[in-house]
Scaffold this active site. Structure first.
Site, short mmCIF file in Angstrom:
data_model
loop_
_atom_site.label_atom_id
_atom_site.label_comp_id
_atom_site.label_asym_id
_atom_site.label_seq_id
_atom_site.Cartn_x
_atom_site.Cartn_y
_atom_site.Cartn_z
N HIS A 90 0.78 -1.11 -0.04
CA HIS A 90 -0.07 0.04 0.05
C HIS A 90 0.86 1.15 -0.04
CE1 HIS A 90 -1.78 -3.34 2.22
NE2 HIS A 90 -2.97 -3.37 1.38
N CYS A 112 3.68 -0.92 -4.37
CA CYS A 112 3.11 -1.37 -5.57
C CYS A 112 3.54 -0.33 -6.68
CB CYS A 112 1.76 -1.63 -6.07
SG CYS A 112 1.13 -1.85 -7.60
N GLU A 142 -2.87 3.24 2.22
CA GLU A 142 -2.48 3.99 0.76
C GLU A 142 -2.56 5.44 0.94
OE1 GLU A 142 -3.98 2.23 -2.85
OE2 GLU A 142 -3.53 4.18 -3.77
N ASN A 241 -10.50 -2.39 -2.69
CA ASN A 241 -11.06 -2.84 -3.92
C ASN A 241 -11.94 -3.91 -4.01
OD1 ASN A 241 -9.78 -5.64 -5.32
ND2 ASN A 241 -8.05 -4.78 -3.76
FE1 SF4 Z 1 -1.01 -2.08 -7.47
FE2 SF4 Z 1 -3.69 -1.94 -8.41
FE3 SF4 Z 1 -2.83 -4.36 -7.23
FE4 SF4 Z 1 -2.99 -2.00 -5.65
S1 SF4 Z 1 -4.75 -3.19 -6.76
S2 SF4 Z 1 -1.20 -3.59 -5.51
S3 SF4 Z 1 -2.45 -0.45 -7.05
S4 SF4 Z 1 -1.99 -3.29 -9.16
#
Ligand code: SF4
Length: 329
Positions: A90, A112, A142, A241
């Site tokens: 994050h 990431c 994040e 997400n």
């Molecule tokens: Fe990277 Fe998107 Fe995965 Fe988060 S969801 S780790 S930003 S690729």
């Protein structure tokens, strides 16, 4: 000829259609972060310290713990050590690597690369004299990491369209926005439209900050939402997400959408009257948990599974150089 008992059982179970959204599950950033912990364990031995859950999934965290990873929330929980300290996917505020350096800790950054890109954008806007609007969710690591790239007071967090309508910047001619990578594509577009209407000079990213994996998983769940009576999202309650996938399913016409961590969480009464169920998984949920859910469905229903793919993903990220080199290099 008498049918086999397996065929007999199959006949007794009610039929259930399953639409499997694709892409689903692990993204390149999660895959890389887990690889980093595993490679660090292989190269340096246990323990390997990890600041915060490496990715938001309890199953992943428990599997890595069993291999010798030690998870902490803050660096002060780590003793003085030569063993590696890994920062989660994050991202972290700038103060964290600085604190690690001041203690001579050996840190490896699993942020990431797509989160790192947002950090770079925010820093560039700041260097060019702009105040930053960060669209995201308060308290998410994040958001803390992105905010913490800049001095206090440089970043204003906007969580909702209402926030965007009431935000009053000191200088509307020197504004830029960046976003969390795991937001709802549609909600974020609404917020950006409000900001652009109110502050026409606001500068944004060339390409949206919401990452390819978030975008693709939301598009895939949209494609099945209108065809299913129930959507199951496999993911963690602290996974942004994954939570967005539940919202997207509901808003795209699915009457019921739920988040579960594992098959044991499945609320069976919700299947009453459902002929077709949709399944997806957040970017930090391993495919083995989806298989577990399919096995649980198969034990109760005569299932027929169809995968609905809306995009192909070929993105992969390299692990840091120190983990690519042999131990004695
Ligand atoms: Fe990277 Fe998107 Fe995965 Fe988060 S969801 S780790 S930003 S690729």
């Amino acid at each position: 000829m008498a049918s086999s008992s397996a065929e007999h059982d199959q006949a007794k179970r009610p039929a259930l259609n399953v639409l499997l959204a694709a892409p689903r599950g692990f993204c390149a950033g999660v895959d890389r972060a887990i690889q980093i912990v595993e490679l660090a364990l292989a190269k340096f031995g246990a323990p390997v310290y990890v600041r915060h859950e490496i990715v938001h999934n309890r199953y992943v965290v428990e599997s890595l713990k069993a291999k010798g990873a030690v998870f902490v929330e803050e660096l002060d929980e780590i003793p003085d050590t030569d063993q590696p300290v890994i920062f989660s996917a994050h991202g972290v505020p700038k103060s964290v690597p600085l604190a690690a350096k001041s203690r001579n800790l050996f840190s490896i950054d699993a942020t990431c690369p797509l989160v790192f890109k947002v950090h770079t954008e925010a820093s560039r806007h700041h260097a060019e004299g702009r105040k930053i609007v960060l669209i995201g969710h308060a308290g998410h690591p994040e958001v803390e990491g992105t905010t913490g790239q800049l001095p206090p007071g440089s970043v204003t967090l906007i969580e909702t369209a209402a926030d965007a309508e009431t935000f009053e910047p000191e200088d509307a001619s020197r504004l830029a926005y960046v976003t969390q990578t795991t937001l709802s594509v549609d909600d974020t577009a609404d917020i950006v439209a409000i900001l652009k209407r109110r502050f026409p000079a606001i500068v944004g990213p060339h390409k949206e900050d919401i990452c390819y994996a978030t975008t693709n998983r939301q598009a895939a769940v949209k494609a099945i939402a209108g065809k299913v009576g129930l959507t199951i999202v496999v993911g963690a309650p602290n996974s942004s997400n994954s939570l967005r996938l539940v919202e997207v399913a509901e808003r795209s016409g699915c009457p019921k959408a739920i988040l579960i961590q594992r098959a044991s969480d499945i609320p069976w009464p919700l299947f009453d009257g459902v002929e077709t169920v949709g399944i997806t998984a957040g970017a930090s949920a391993p495919e083995t948990l989806v298989d577990e859910v399919l096995d649980a469905l198969n034990a109760r229903f005569a299932i027929s599974v169809e995968q609905v793919r809306t995009a192909n993903e070929r993105i992969a990220f390299n692990v840091p150089r120190e983990l690519r080199e042999p131990a004695d290099a």
